[in-house]
Design an enzyme around this catalytic site. Structure first.
Site, mmCIF file in Angstrom:
data_model
loop_
_atom_site.group_PDB
_atom_site.id
_atom_site.type_symbol
_atom_site.label_atom_id
_atom_site.label_comp_id
_atom_site.label_asym_id
_atom_site.label_seq_id
_atom_site.Cartn_x
_atom_site.Cartn_y
_atom_site.Cartn_z
ATOM 1 N N GLY A 74 30.842 -53.096 -46.744
ATOM 2 C CA GLY A 74 29.564 -53.282 -47.409
ATOM 3 C C GLY A 74 29.493 -54.635 -48.103
ATOM 4 O O GLY A 74 28.455 -55.309 -48.085
ATOM 5 N N THR A 75 30.601 -55.035 -48.688
ATOM 6 C CA THR A 75 30.653 -56.347 -49.352
ATOM 7 C C THR A 75 30.338 -57.461 -48.358
ATOM 8 O O THR A 75 29.588 -58.398 -48.673
ATOM 9 C CB THR A 75 32.046 -56.569 -49.975
ATOM 10 O OG1 THR A 75 32.254 -55.579 -50.976
ATOM 11 C CG2 THR A 75 32.180 -57.946 -50.588
ATOM 12 N N ASN A 159 25.274 -47.768 -58.353
ATOM 13 C CA ASN A 159 26.570 -47.139 -58.094
ATOM 14 C C ASN A 159 27.235 -46.563 -59.334
ATOM 15 O O ASN A 159 28.059 -45.681 -59.235
ATOM 16 C CB ASN A 159 27.517 -48.161 -57.437
ATOM 17 C CG ASN A 159 27.646 -49.422 -58.245
ATOM 18 O OD1 ASN A 159 26.648 -50.080 -58.549
ATOM 19 N ND2 ASN A 159 28.857 -49.787 -58.619
ATOM 20 N N GLN A 185 25.255 -46.706 -51.692
ATOM 21 C CA GLN A 185 25.433 -45.410 -52.352
ATOM 22 C C GLN A 185 24.375 -44.389 -51.944
ATOM 23 O O GLN A 185 24.598 -43.187 -52.064
ATOM 24 C CB GLN A 185 25.392 -45.583 -53.887
ATOM 25 C CG GLN A 185 26.603 -46.284 -54.466
ATOM 26 C CD GLN A 185 27.885 -45.465 -54.360
ATOM 27 O OE1 GLN A 185 27.884 -44.285 -54.017
ATOM 28 N NE2 GLN A 185 29.014 -46.112 -54.647
ATOM 29 N N HIS A 207 32.175 -45.341 -45.215
ATOM 30 C CA HIS A 207 33.104 -44.481 -45.957
ATOM 31 C C HIS A 207 32.462 -43.767 -47.140
ATOM 32 O O HIS A 207 33.068 -42.901 -47.754
ATOM 33 C CB HIS A 207 34.344 -45.268 -46.389
ATOM 34 C CG HIS A 207 34.142 -46.193 -47.536
ATOM 35 N ND1 HIS A 207 34.608 -45.914 -48.805
ATOM 36 C CD2 HIS A 207 33.521 -47.393 -47.617
ATOM 37 C CE1 HIS A 207 34.293 -46.918 -49.604
ATOM 38 N NE2 HIS A 207 33.640 -47.823 -48.911
ATOM 39 N N THR A 243 35.487 -59.073 -32.730
ATOM 40 C CA THR A 243 35.599 -57.952 -31.786
ATOM 41 C C THR A 243 35.032 -56.676 -32.409
ATOM 42 O O THR A 243 35.291 -56.384 -33.574
ATOM 43 C CB THR A 243 37.087 -57.739 -31.423
ATOM 44 O OG1 THR A 243 37.581 -58.965 -30.888
ATOM 45 C CG2 THR A 243 37.264 -56.625 -30.408
ATOM 46 N N CYS A 331 38.028 -55.068 -62.040
ATOM 47 C CA CYS A 331 38.288 -56.383 -61.463
ATOM 48 C C CYS A 331 39.599 -56.348 -60.708
ATOM 49 O O CYS A 331 40.283 -55.350 -60.679
ATOM 50 C CB CYS A 331 38.278 -57.466 -62.537
ATOM 51 S SG CYS A 331 39.862 -57.741 -63.310
#
Lengths: 393, 362
Positions: A74-75, A159, A185, A207, A243, A331
């Site tokens: 997602g990042t 989130n 989310q 996920h 890929t 962090c």
């Protein structure tokens, strides 16, 4: 000390167990050979399954198959959208980004990077105490800066506190300005329809809906040709080379279809559990409060402040008692910093470090909530006495 | 304390604290590993032996905890560390003294903030990888030197009160460092060969004077001899330490051509006083406030023991007494180049009697 394999898991917003159809799809794919970009029949057969997967994800997300660009996380999808939409806008002299004060770091940090390295000007729209975007402020910013705005990015459901944002109205206010929404989310948990919302871009991840780790997607309207971040073989409309992760993508599709199929039943079950958790925890710790609001929010996310406590201690003691929850985003060093989300809805720094997020999923039970209710008061008391001690100069 | 305890193992990411945690597990204690984040802006990677709270160190601590098989958490103590150690370090230098931040960290962080939090959370003690031995004599726990004289850290632990010593476990005091490394290797701890940390962890460049100049400014001031005659200039008195010889850049020689040393620092006038080696001789040391690591001595009674004034300094035979406020050491032989702000630690053989911050020397 044994690892709590039987731990009560209240951290489904971090990641949630894979659902059986996704496990079956993944393991079946792992036995197959073939690069989905190969031209021979082995490759083509994998590609066929991959494109079917793309179509089911598109159906689940309310977009066209061609809009779906698979990424690793997602990042990555957030970075691709934010940098890509900014560079596209900047070509036309638009260097303003409008966002909210409580985005996920995967949105907030690339925007900050663009501000520091690419000359972007950032306008952060505040949110209310209950965790809703200030649409009046958004309207004012768009009215004032509209022609110079490269894009708007607003999280669909937060989130940390779970509140759902009025994306349809954001898009309406935005007019011609492209709007991106991080729906990591919310996708698969509440109604999310890319086309109906009128978005230009959105991020979803496998996920969080019972799919595997390491696969996500940027949904990007066909024809919006943004600069890639990764250059290479030209996969995914030349926007995301690399890929194809066919097993991951196919399992993602299984998880997404499964989530859509059972959405209503899951929603009812999990909301009931959430409501029980809130009632029980607030009864055990009467001065605690829930952040955000529980109505227009994700079914399973609840963020509670335990005034005077220290969430490092709370998390440790709950973990030792066999209960997993979260202090919010951490962090890289694993240090708990004051949550910018909770600060954005008006909590003090002390209050943010006294807060915990419990996020429920399908596997949770009423008994587990009873177990939490049985220990929470003493855990909070212990943590309070630990938090009160300050070092003397 | 004996039997099975619930303990917090403070894990820096180094080899000593990892082996200490492993030994605590083997001793039957319920051990939770905790890494202390002491900087709000940690460096990402460790460079050589400097620094002990980088992101890499916290990762190493986590991996060591995993290998040992204990839960692991990070506690953010950056605010307390800044207030109790870094600010103290600056203000001591500003006052013309030479502080020892490792002592302050033990006093204010590891055995104060951490131990207090641990106890509040229901733990009995804090385990660290310090080289020191605690012994229980007649129900009283005492602090003693480690068997490895090279590594003995009883000096930097001499700021612990009897109560804090009661809540401390030092599993490495009976072992020499080489054996600790071998043991780490045998236990599969990959930190076995990690270099020891030296220097000041919050000055990662190692340039102490430069770090101080950045924060305290660099006001030019005079370097004078004992008669007050100006011999040269400096860029900030606080970057000097009593006994320092190098870095004075004086062009005027002494009549006998002897080297000159820093004798005193006068922060109010930003003056550095220099003189010959003989002028550095100290026969009597006064320190305050005293901290007793066991039973307090009787007031105004003169005892015989040993004084130590540097982390790895020689034990100096001395007579000592407590006058009710000060700890006073009358040394049998003079010591040279002693800075105020350092710790005076009194030993009775290998047992630490107590300590005080040096306020005056004669």
């Amino acid at each position: 000390m044994a690892v709590h394999s039987s731990q009560i898991y209240f951290d489904h917003a971090a990641t949630t167990p894979m659902v059986q159809p996704a496990i079956d799809a993944l393991t079946a794919q792992l036995l197959k050979t073939g690069n989905a970009s190969s031209l021979h029949s082995t490759g083509r057969s994998i590609r066929k399954e991959l494109e079917e997967a793309r179509e089911s994800i598109a159906k689940a997300a309310g977009c066209s198959a061609i809009d779906v660009i698979f990424t690793g996380t997602g990042t990555e999808a957030d970075n691709l959208a934010i940098k890509g939409l900014y560079w596209l806008g900047a070509k036309a002299g638009k260097n303003i980004i409008i966002t909210s004060t409580f985005e996920h770091h995967a949105v907030m940090d690339p925007i900050k990077w663009l501000q520091e390295h690419e000359g972007a000007t950032v306008i952060e729209i505040p949110v209310s105490k209950t965790g809703s975007l200030d649409l009046t402020a958004l309207q004012a910013a768009v009215t004032q800066h509209g022609a110079k705005v490269a894009f708007i990015s607003i999280i669909h459901a937060n989130n940390e506190i779970g509140t759902v944002q009025p994306i349809d109205q954001v898009v309406k206010i935005a007019g011609d300005i492209p709007v991106h929404s991080d729906a990591v989310q919310s996708f698969g948990k509440i109604d999310f329809n890319f086309n109906q919302l009128g978005l230009t871009a959105a991020t979803i991840s496998a996920h969080k809906v019972g799919g595997p780790l390491g696969v996500a997607a940027l949904i990007l309207k066909k024809g919006v040709n943004i600069e890639p971040v990764l250059h290479g073989g030209g996969q995914e409309r030349d926007i995301r080379s690399g890929t194809f992760n066919a097993p991951g993508i196919i399992a993602f599709a299984s998880a997404a279809s499964n989530a859509m199929m059972h959405m209503q039943a899951r929603d009812e079950k999990i909301r009931k559990l959430k409501s029980l958790l809130i009632t029980k925890v607030l009864a055990a710790v009467p001065d605690a409060w829930v952040n955000g609001q529980s109505e227009n929010s994700l079914p399973g996310v609840v963020n509670i402040t335990f005034p005077g406590s220290d969430n490092e201690g709370l998390l440790l003691l709950l973990d030792m008692a066999g209960i997993a929850c979260s202090t919010g985003s951490a962090c890289s060093a694993g240090v708990h910093r004051p949550s910018h989300v909770l600060m954005a809805i008006g909590l003090t720094e002390d209050e943010t470090t006294s807060s915990l997020r419990f996020s429920l999923g399908e596997s949770n039970t009423e008994e587990e909530i009873e177990k939490l209710a049985a220990v929470i008061a003493s855990v909070v008391e212990k943590s309070k006495s630990a938090a009160n001690k300050k070092v003397s100069k | 304390m004996s039997g099975k305890l619930k303990v917090i193992a403070a894990m820096s990411g180094g080899v000593d604290s990892a082996v200490a945690a492993a030994r605590a597990v083997e001793a039957g204690h319920e051990v939770i590993g905790v890494h202390l984040a002491l900087s709000s802006n940690p460096q990402k990677y460790r460079s050589g032996a400097r620094g002990c709270c980088t992101v890499e160190d916290s990762h190493d601590a986590r991996r060591a905890a995993d290998v040992i098989g204990i839960p692991f958490y990070i506690w953010d103590m950056a605010e307390q560390f800044h207030a109790g150690v870094v600010e103290n370090f600056l203000s001591e230098y500003q006052s013309g003294r030479t502080p020892n931040p490792c002592l302050r960290c033990n006093e204010k962080i590891k055995f104060e903030a951490v131990l207090v939090r641990a106890k509040a959370l229901g733990f009995d003690a804090v385990v660290t990888g310090h080289y020191a031995i605690t012994k229980e004599v007649n129900g009283v726990k005492t602090l003693n030197r480690a068997v490895d004289p090279e590594k003995d850290q009883s000096y930097v632990l001499a700021v612990l009160t009897a109560d804090q010593i009661n809540g401390a476990i030092f599993p490495l005091g009976d072992t020499v460092k080489d054996d600790v490394r071998k043991e780490a290797q045998a236990r599969g701890l990959f930190v076995a060969n990690k270099p020891d940390s030296h220097d000041i962890c919050f000055v990662p460049s190692g340039d102490n004077a430069g770090w101080l100049r950045e924060r305290l400014g660099s006001e030019v001031g005079p370097i004078v001899d004992q008669s007050g005659k100006e011999l040269g200039q400096h860029n900030g008195a606080y970057t000097f330490t009593i006994g320092q010889r190098r870095g004075l850049n004086l062009t005027v020689p002494t009549p006998k051509g002897e080297p000159r040393y820093v004798l005193s620092i006068e922060p109010k006038t930003n003056t550095v006083v220099v003189g010959t080696h003989e002028a550095l001789a100290v026969n009597k040391i006064v320190g305050q406030p005293p901290i007793w690591c066991g039973p307090a001595p009787e007031v105004n009674k003169v005892y015989k023991g040993f004084a130590q004034v540097r982390a790895h300094g020689e034990p100096l035979p001395t007579k000592y007494q407590f006058d009710g406020t000060h700890l006073i050491a009358d040394l049998d032989q003079p010591v040279f180049g002693l800075a105020t702000g350092q710790a005076l630690v009194i030993y009775e053989d290998d047992r630490v009697v107590g300590s005080a911050t040096i306020s005056e020397t004669f």
